[in-house]
Design a protein around this motif. Structure first.
Motif, PDB file in Angstrom:
ATOM      1  N   THR A   1      -2.948 -50.385  -6.724  1.00  0.00           N
ATOM      2  CA  THR A   1      -2.136 -49.206  -6.427  1.00  0.00           C
ATOM      3  C   THR A   1      -1.249 -48.849  -7.604  1.00  0.00           C
ATOM      4  OG1 THR A   1      -0.380 -50.577  -5.470  1.00  0.00           O
ATOM      5  CG2 THR A   1      -2.089 -49.723  -3.974  1.00  0.00           C
ATOM      6  N   HIS A   2      -0.924 -47.578  -7.667  1.00  0.00           N
ATOM      7  CA  HIS A   2       0.058 -47.050  -8.611  1.00  0.00           C
ATOM      8  C   HIS A   2       0.971 -46.123  -7.822  1.00  0.00           C
ATOM      9  CE1 HIS A   2       1.770 -44.612 -11.886  1.00  0.00           C
ATOM     10  NE2 HIS A   2       1.515 -45.654 -12.664  1.00  0.00           N
ATOM     11  N   GLU A   3       2.250 -46.266  -8.011  1.00  0.00           N
ATOM     12  CA  GLU A   3       3.207 -45.584  -7.148  1.00  0.00           C
ATOM     13  C   GLU A   3       3.075 -44.063  -7.170  1.00  0.00           C
ATOM     14  OE1 GLU A   3       7.082 -46.579  -8.398  1.00  0.00           O
ATOM     15  OE2 GLU A   3       6.787 -45.995 -10.497  1.00  0.00           O
ATOM     16  N   LYS A   4       2.638 -43.484  -8.287  1.00  0.00           N
ATOM     17  CA  LYS A   4       2.546 -42.024  -8.381  1.00  0.00           C
ATOM     18  C   LYS A   4       1.110 -41.512  -8.288  1.00  0.00           C
ATOM     19  CE  LYS A   4       6.740 -41.465 -11.175  1.00  0.00           C
ATOM     20  NZ  LYS A   4       7.296 -40.947 -12.461  1.00  0.00           N
ATOM     21  N   ILE A   5       0.159 -42.260  -8.804  1.00  0.00           N
ATOM     22  CA  ILE A   5      -1.219 -41.770  -8.892  1.00  0.00           C
ATOM     23  C   ILE A   5      -2.021 -42.092  -7.640  1.00  0.00           C
ATOM     24  CG2 ILE A   5      -3.341 -41.879 -10.254  1.00  0.00           C
ATOM     25  CD1 ILE A   5      -1.674 -42.575 -12.685  1.00  0.00           C
ATOM     26  N   THR A   6      -1.829 -43.257  -7.061  1.00  0.00           N
ATOM     27  CA  THR A   6      -2.627 -43.660  -5.892  1.00  0.00           C
ATOM     28  C   THR A   6      -2.485 -42.702  -4.710  1.00  0.00           C
ATOM     29  OG1 THR A   6      -2.496 -45.980  -6.572  1.00  0.00           O
ATOM     30  CG2 THR A   6      -3.065 -45.533  -4.279  1.00  0.00           C
ATOM     31  N   PRO A   7      -1.285 -42.222  -4.344  1.00  0.00           N
ATOM     32  CA  PRO A   7      -1.210 -41.245  -3.238  1.00  0.00           C
ATOM     33  C   PRO A   7      -2.020 -39.984  -3.494  1.00  0.00           C
ATOM     34  CG  PRO A   7       0.967 -42.146  -3.719  1.00  0.00           C
ATOM     35  CD  PRO A   7       0.062 -42.630  -4.798  1.00  0.00           C
ATOM     36  N   GLU A   8      -2.075 -39.523  -4.748  1.00  0.00           N
ATOM     37  CA  GLU A   8      -2.869 -38.343  -5.074  1.00  0.00           C
ATOM     38  C   GLU A   8      -4.356 -38.620  -4.910  1.00  0.00           C
ATOM     39  OE1 GLU A   8      -1.939 -35.253  -5.854  1.00  0.00           O
ATOM     40  OE2 GLU A   8       0.144 -35.818  -5.471  1.00  0.00           O
ATOM     41  N   ILE A   9      -4.794 -39.815  -5.334  1.00  0.00           N
ATOM     42  CA  ILE A   9      -6.210 -40.174  -5.184  1.00  0.00           C
ATOM     43  C   ILE A   9      -6.585 -40.234  -3.710  1.00  0.00           C
ATOM     44  CG2 ILE A   9      -7.937 -41.955  -5.635  1.00  0.00           C
ATOM     45  CD1 ILE A   9      -6.345 -42.767  -8.099  1.00  0.00           C
ATOM     46  N   ARG A  10      -5.732 -40.854  -2.900  1.00  0.00           N
ATOM     47  CA  ARG A  10      -6.014 -40.968  -1.467  1.00  0.00           C
ATOM     48  C   ARG A  10      -6.055 -39.584  -0.804  1.00  0.00           C
ATOM     49  NH1 ARG A  10      -2.539 -44.345  -0.542  1.00  0.00           N
ATOM     50  NH2 ARG A  10      -3.811 -46.258  -0.386  1.00  0.00           N
ATOM     51  N   ARG A  11      -5.158 -38.721  -1.194  1.00  0.00           N
ATOM     52  CA  ARG A  11      -5.140 -37.360  -0.620  1.00  0.00           C
ATOM     53  C   ARG A  11      -6.417 -36.602  -0.959  1.00  0.00           C
ATOM     54  NH1 ARG A  11      -3.887 -32.482  -2.446  1.00  0.00           N
ATOM     55  NH2 ARG A  11      -3.273 -33.332  -4.468  1.00  0.00           N
TER      56      ARG A  11
END
Length: 426
Positions: free
Chosen positions: A397-407
């Motif tokens: 996980t990466h705090e800023k990039i992972t949420p964008e990938i999941r979305r």
């Protein structure tokens, strides 16, 4: 009433007009030769030269380009003068070209990697570094292999041995090498352009000592060899001559010479040879630095490349061992938004799935490449693959990039199984 004598007459006599102080001074008449020169100058500026003179000028320019391989800056300046531009305009064109050739600085001058990312990237670098082969090593190895292979055929040994080359030819091409070691611009020796047509072109090229060529000579040499060699021969030139020179220049000056940058762009005119001779060997070596990857990647991003060549290169890189440079090249190729075959998309998916059980901390470059992939090709990923990719996000996980990938993965439609069957049948 009589005329007022105090008032000046409207029309004075000719004699009085000549005696007046504010009379118009006669203009100096130009000489016939001067008038002819001014007429020619005005015609030149206004672009009214005769068709015959313009055709002759263009013909001479084409002959110079074919015979002597004028550099790009001189060629543009010459065209500017022919079209009626001034010397200052021609110089401005040359300055604009130099500025354009060095615009790769925008790609890597702000590249900053903190200490944590450097330690992470070092964990993916191979422990044993492979030695880089030079042109001389490759030629001597080839000669030794040939001599061993043909030891039983004494009649053919003289063909492949380096010392069988005529001494006059050796003398000529050693002189060519001295010229190329000091070359800046202008004419090139005609003997240099004959090298691609020779059967033993590698041995003859070795006589010119490419390690001592100037950057301008390397650019001119790349132009000649990229135009006249077939794909396999151009690949050897790129791999044995151009690539080592580029890596040495970046390592010494922390940036790439503009002539060498233009040589890379010229090398892409044969994309298959470029990928096989420069990009893939660089990725396979495991020693490619981030600066090298960003500079060479900037050439890829600014040049139009056929989709099949890019897809094949992306497929090969996805199957290699991971490194930070590989992420940069993959991200640049993915950002071109090609309509990739499903086989290539699947290879990139499996590239990221390999990291599910990897306990190492992955660098930011890996997460950025992952995000670029799902943004560009989320519709080409099957539902099963998306579920597997979500498991990868749980492991890394990466705090800023992972949420964008999941979305991007969750809020997109999936590739149907019908499409999979069609691709398997084809």
């Amino acid at each position: 009433m009589g005329k007022d004598k105090g008032v000046k007459r409207r029309h004075a006599g000719l004699a009085d007009q000549l005696m007046q102080e504010d009379r118009v001074k006669p203009l100096k008449r130009a000489k016939p030769s001067q008038r002819k020169q001014e007429k020619n100058d005005s015609d030149f500026v206004e672009g009214k030269l005769s068709v015959r003179i313009l055709d002759q000028a263009r013909q001479q320019q084409d002959e110079l380009e074919e015979e002597f391989g004028l550099c790009v800056s001189n060629k543009k300046k010459h065209r500017a003068l022919l079209s009626g531009s001034s010397e200052a305009d021609a110089a401005a064109i040359s300055d604009d070209e130099d500025q354009d050739s060095t615009n790769e600085d925008d790609f890597y001058e702000h590249l900053e990697i903190n200490e944590e990312d450097e330690k992470v990237l070092e964990s993916f670098m191979p422990q044993e570094m492979t030695e880089r082969k030079t042109l001389a090593d490759a030629i001597m190895e080839k000669i030794r292999d040939k001599e061993t292979e043909l030891a039983s055929h004494l009649s053919e040994i003289s063909i492949v041995r380096g010392h069988s080359i005529d001494e006059r030819v050796v003398h000529v091409y050693k002189g060519v090498g001295q010229i190329l070691a000091n070359y800046r611009s202008g004419k090139l020796p005609k003997a240099f352009k004959f090298i691609p047509s020779l059967a033993n072109w590698e041995e003859v090229l070795h006589l010119t000592d490419p390690d001592k060529w100037t950057a301008a000579s390397m650019y001119q040499g790349t132009r000649i060899f990229a135009s006249n060699l077939n794909g396999k021969m151009a690949q050897r030139f790129y791999n044995l001559v151009l690539l080592p020179r580029i890596r040495d220049d970046i390592a010494e000056y922390k940036k790439l010479n503009p002539h060498l940058y233009m040589a890379l762009k010229k090398a892409l005119f044969k994309p298959a040879a470029f990928f096989k001779g420069i990009l893939l060997p660089l990725c396979e070596s495991g020693t490619c630095t981030l600066r090298e990857a960003v500079i060479i990647g900037s050439v890829l991003s600014k040049t139009s490349i056929p989709v099949l060549h890019s897809a094949a290169a992306l497929l090969k890189i996805a199957e290699m061992d991971y490194s930070g440079a590989n992420s940069i090249f993959m991200r640049i190729l993915l950002d071109k938004k090609y309509a990739l075959p499903f086989r290539v998309v699947d290879a990139v998916v499996y590239h990221f799935l390999r990291f599910v059980g990897d306990s190492r901390t992955l660098p930011v470059l890996w997460h950025q490449c992952f995000l670029t992939f799902v943004q560009r090709y989320k519709l080409d990923i099957s539902a099963d693959q998306k579920e597997a990719l979500l498991d990868v996000l749980k492991a890394h996980t990466h705090e800023k990039i992972t949420p964008e990938i999941r979305r991007e993965i969750v809020n997109s439609t999936s590739r149907s199984r019908k499409d999979d069957k069609v691709t398997m049948e084809t």
